[in-house]
Motif scaffolding. Structure first.
Motif, PDB file in Angstrom:
ATOM      1  N   GLY A 122       0.766  -1.228   0.000  1.00 27.75           N
ATOM      2  CA  GLY A 122       0.000   0.000   0.000  1.00 27.75           C
ATOM      3  C   GLY A 122       0.800   1.283   0.000  1.00 27.75           C
ATOM      4  N   ASP A 123       2.118   1.205   0.132  1.00 29.38           N
ATOM      5  CA  ASP A 123       2.930   2.421   0.054  1.00 29.38           C
ATOM      6  C   ASP A 123       3.274   2.785  -1.396  1.00 29.38           C
ATOM      7  OD1 ASP A 123       4.561   0.156  -0.070  1.00 29.38           O
ATOM      8  OD2 ASP A 123       6.263   1.138   0.879  1.00 29.38           O
ATOM      9  N   TYR A 124       2.762   2.003  -2.337  1.00 27.36           N
ATOM     10  CA  TYR A 124       2.969   2.261  -3.762  1.00 27.36           C
ATOM     11  C   TYR A 124       1.651   2.650  -4.415  1.00 27.36           C
ATOM     12  CZ  TYR A 124       7.564   0.006  -3.643  1.00 27.36           C
ATOM     13  OH  TYR A 124       8.858  -0.309  -3.384  1.00 27.36           O
ATOM     14  N   ASN A 125       1.753   3.439  -5.476  1.00 30.53           N
ATOM     15  CA  ASN A 125       0.620   3.581  -6.373  1.00 30.53           C
ATOM     16  C   ASN A 125       1.058   2.951  -7.691  1.00 30.53           C
ATOM     17  OD1 ASN A 125       1.792   5.620  -8.161  1.00 30.53           O
ATOM     18  ND2 ASN A 125       1.476   7.052  -6.476  1.00 30.53           N
ATOM     19  N   GLU A 126       0.114   2.703  -8.548  1.00 29.47           N
ATOM     20  CA  GLU A 126       0.398   1.937  -9.760  1.00 29.47           C
ATOM     21  C   GLU A 126       1.508   2.549 -10.610  1.00 29.47           C
ATOM     22  OE1 GLU A 126      -2.142   0.438 -13.521  1.00 29.47           O
ATOM     23  OE2 GLU A 126      -3.019   0.036 -11.548  1.00 29.47           O
ATOM     24  N   GLU A 127       1.576   3.852 -10.660  1.00 31.19           N
ATOM     25  CA  GLU A 127       2.592   4.528 -11.471  1.00 31.19           C
ATOM     26  C   GLU A 127       4.002   4.296 -10.932  1.00 31.19           C
ATOM     27  OE1 GLU A 127      -0.250   6.256 -10.288  1.00 31.19           O
ATOM     28  OE2 GLU A 127      -1.213   5.692 -12.165  1.00 31.19           O
ATOM     29  N   GLN A 128       4.127   3.971  -9.655  1.00 29.03           N
ATOM     30  CA  GLN A 128       5.436   3.750  -9.030  1.00 29.03           C
ATOM     31  C   GLN A 128       5.895   2.298  -9.097  1.00 29.03           C
ATOM     32  OE1 GLN A 128       4.012   5.195  -5.201  1.00 29.03           O
ATOM     33  NE2 GLN A 128       5.596   6.778  -5.260  1.00 29.03           N
ATOM     34  N   ILE A 129       5.045   1.409  -9.502  1.00 31.93           N
ATOM     35  CA  ILE A 129       5.367  -0.023  -9.457  1.00 31.93           C
ATOM     36  C   ILE A 129       6.182  -0.409 -10.686  1.00 31.93           C
ATOM     37  CG2 ILE A 129       4.426  -2.355  -9.431  1.00 31.93           C
ATOM     38  CD1 ILE A 129       2.006  -1.213  -7.915  1.00 31.93           C
ATOM     39  N   VAL A 130       7.405  -0.848 -10.425  1.00 30.22           N
ATOM     40  CA  VAL A 130       8.290  -1.298 -11.497  1.00 30.22           C
ATOM     41  C   VAL A 130       7.644  -2.483 -12.213  1.00 30.22           C
ATOM     42  CG1 VAL A 130      10.509  -2.390 -11.991  1.00 30.22           C
ATOM     43  CG2 VAL A 130      10.382  -0.509 -10.343  1.00 30.22           C
ATOM     44  N   ASP A 133       3.586  -1.355 -16.218  1.00 32.42           N
ATOM     45  CA  ASP A 133       3.221  -1.139 -17.620  1.00 32.42           C
ATOM     46  C   ASP A 133       3.459  -2.384 -18.461  1.00 32.42           C
ATOM     47  OD1 ASP A 133       5.959  -0.850 -17.188  1.00 32.42           O
ATOM     48  OD2 ASP A 133       6.210   0.738 -18.671  1.00 32.42           O
ATOM     49  N   LEU A 134       4.540  -3.084 -18.187  1.00 31.51           N
ATOM     50  CA  LEU A 134       4.876  -4.313 -18.903  1.00 31.51           C
ATOM     51  C   LEU A 134       3.821  -5.392 -18.668  1.00 31.51           C
ATOM     52  CD1 LEU A 134       7.149  -5.753 -20.544  1.00 31.51           C
ATOM     53  CD2 LEU A 134       8.127  -6.402 -18.348  1.00 31.51           C
ATOM     54  N   VAL A 135       3.467  -5.600 -17.410  1.00 33.78           N
ATOM     55  CA  VAL A 135       2.477  -6.625 -17.052  1.00 33.78           C
ATOM     56  C   VAL A 135       1.112  -6.284 -17.656  1.00 33.78           C
ATOM     57  CG1 VAL A 135       1.213  -7.658 -15.109  1.00 33.78           C
ATOM     58  CG2 VAL A 135       3.697  -7.378 -14.979  1.00 33.78           C
ATOM     59  N   LYS A 136       0.713  -5.033 -17.537  1.00 35.98           N
ATOM     60  CA  LYS A 136      -0.582  -4.617 -18.088  1.00 35.98           C
ATOM     61  C   LYS A 136      -0.618  -4.757 -19.605  1.00 35.98           C
ATOM     62  CE  LYS A 136      -2.409  -0.880 -16.444  1.00 35.98           C
ATOM     63  NZ  LYS A 136      -2.566   0.480 -15.909  1.00 35.98           N
ATOM     64  N   SER A 137       0.482  -4.439 -20.280  1.00 34.40           N
ATOM     65  CA  SER A 137       0.508  -4.542 -21.746  1.00 34.40           C
ATOM     66  C   SER A 137       0.411  -5.992 -22.210  1.00 34.40           C
ATOM     67  CB  SER A 137       1.772  -3.886 -22.310  1.00 34.40           C
ATOM     68  OG  SER A 137       2.917  -4.654 -22.010  1.00 34.40           O
ATOM     69  N   ALA A 138       0.751  -6.935 -21.327  1.00 31.46           N
ATOM     70  CA  ALA A 138       0.649  -8.357 -21.658  1.00 31.46           C
ATOM     71  C   ALA A 138      -0.687  -8.951 -21.188  1.00 31.46           C
ATOM     72  CB  ALA A 138       1.813  -9.124 -21.035  1.00 31.46           C
ATOM     73  N   GLY A 139      -1.594  -8.090 -20.703  1.00 32.67           N
ATOM     74  CA  GLY A 139      -2.912  -8.567 -20.278  1.00 32.67           C
ATOM     75  C   GLY A 139      -3.033  -8.871 -18.801  1.00 32.67           C
ATOM     76  N   GLY A 140      -1.961  -8.621 -18.039  1.00 33.09           N
ATOM     77  CA  GLY A 140      -2.008  -8.857 -16.598  1.00 33.09           C
ATOM     78  C   GLY A 140      -2.603  -7.669 -15.869  1.00 33.09           C
ATOM     79  N   ARG A 141      -2.673  -7.797 -14.559  1.00 30.21           N
ATOM     80  CA  ARG A 141      -3.211  -6.691 -13.769  1.00 30.21           C
ATOM     81  C   ARG A 141      -2.327  -6.419 -12.559  1.00 30.21           C
ATOM     82  NH1 ARG A 141      -6.521  -7.546  -9.238  1.00 30.21           N
ATOM     83  NH2 ARG A 141      -6.944  -9.736  -8.748  1.00 30.21           N
TER      84      ARG A 141
END
Length: 164
Positions: A122-130, A133-141
């Protein structure tokens, strides 16, 4: 296979992890990935990992090497060496694989695993998570799990230092 051998078999190299993942993918299992230092395991970590594991069929942990932890957390860290941290994590029934990485970020291991779900605290927001973008572009969440209040390795270590 003994219990000890089962635990040790969950600690794997990137190459071993690739073979294991291939089998899991053939079985259509949903892969969940998280990463961290996990230097001093506490209730907050355990609740976080249990919640992460509940999101899929297999929980894979990318574990920072000792040198990586020192670069991220400073001198005196990690408290526990990689082998001990990996063994402790692999001993948990919710963890299916532990794989170390030397870099400051887990992007290479994320690229290799390409999880269905990438999890951070919870100390991260989605934009900070390394790797988000890669996981989402492959259909992950991406899943962000709230912290268990009152638990952190830093505050735990601060309490110990104050007693000394």
């Amino acid at each position: 296979m003994s219990q000890l051998q089962q635990i040790e078999s969950r600690i794997c190299s990137p190459e071993q992890l690739q073979r294991i993942i291939a089998v899991w993918r053939l079985r259509s299992q949903k892969l969940v990935f998280t990463n961290g230092c996990f230097d001093v395991l506490h209730r907050g970590h355990l609740a976080y990992l249990a919640e992460a594991a509940s999101l899929g069929n297999r929980l894979i942990i990318g574990l920072n090497s000792d040198a990586s932890v020192t670069r991220l957390k400073g001198e005196g860290r990690p408290v526990n060496p990689f082998a001990d941290r990996a063994f402790a994590l692999a001993s948990l029934h919710v963890v299916d694989a532990v794989c170390g990485f030397e870099e400051d970020t887990p992007i290479e291991i994320i690229r290799a695993v390409m999880p269905d779900i990438l999890v951070k605290g919870g100390d991260y927001n989605e934009e900070q998570i390394v790797g988000a973008d890669l996981v989402k572009s492959a259909g992950g969440r991406i899943a962000i799990i709230n912290f268990t209040e009152g638990y952190s390795t830093t505050s735990f270590l601060d309490k110990i230092r104050k007693k000394d």
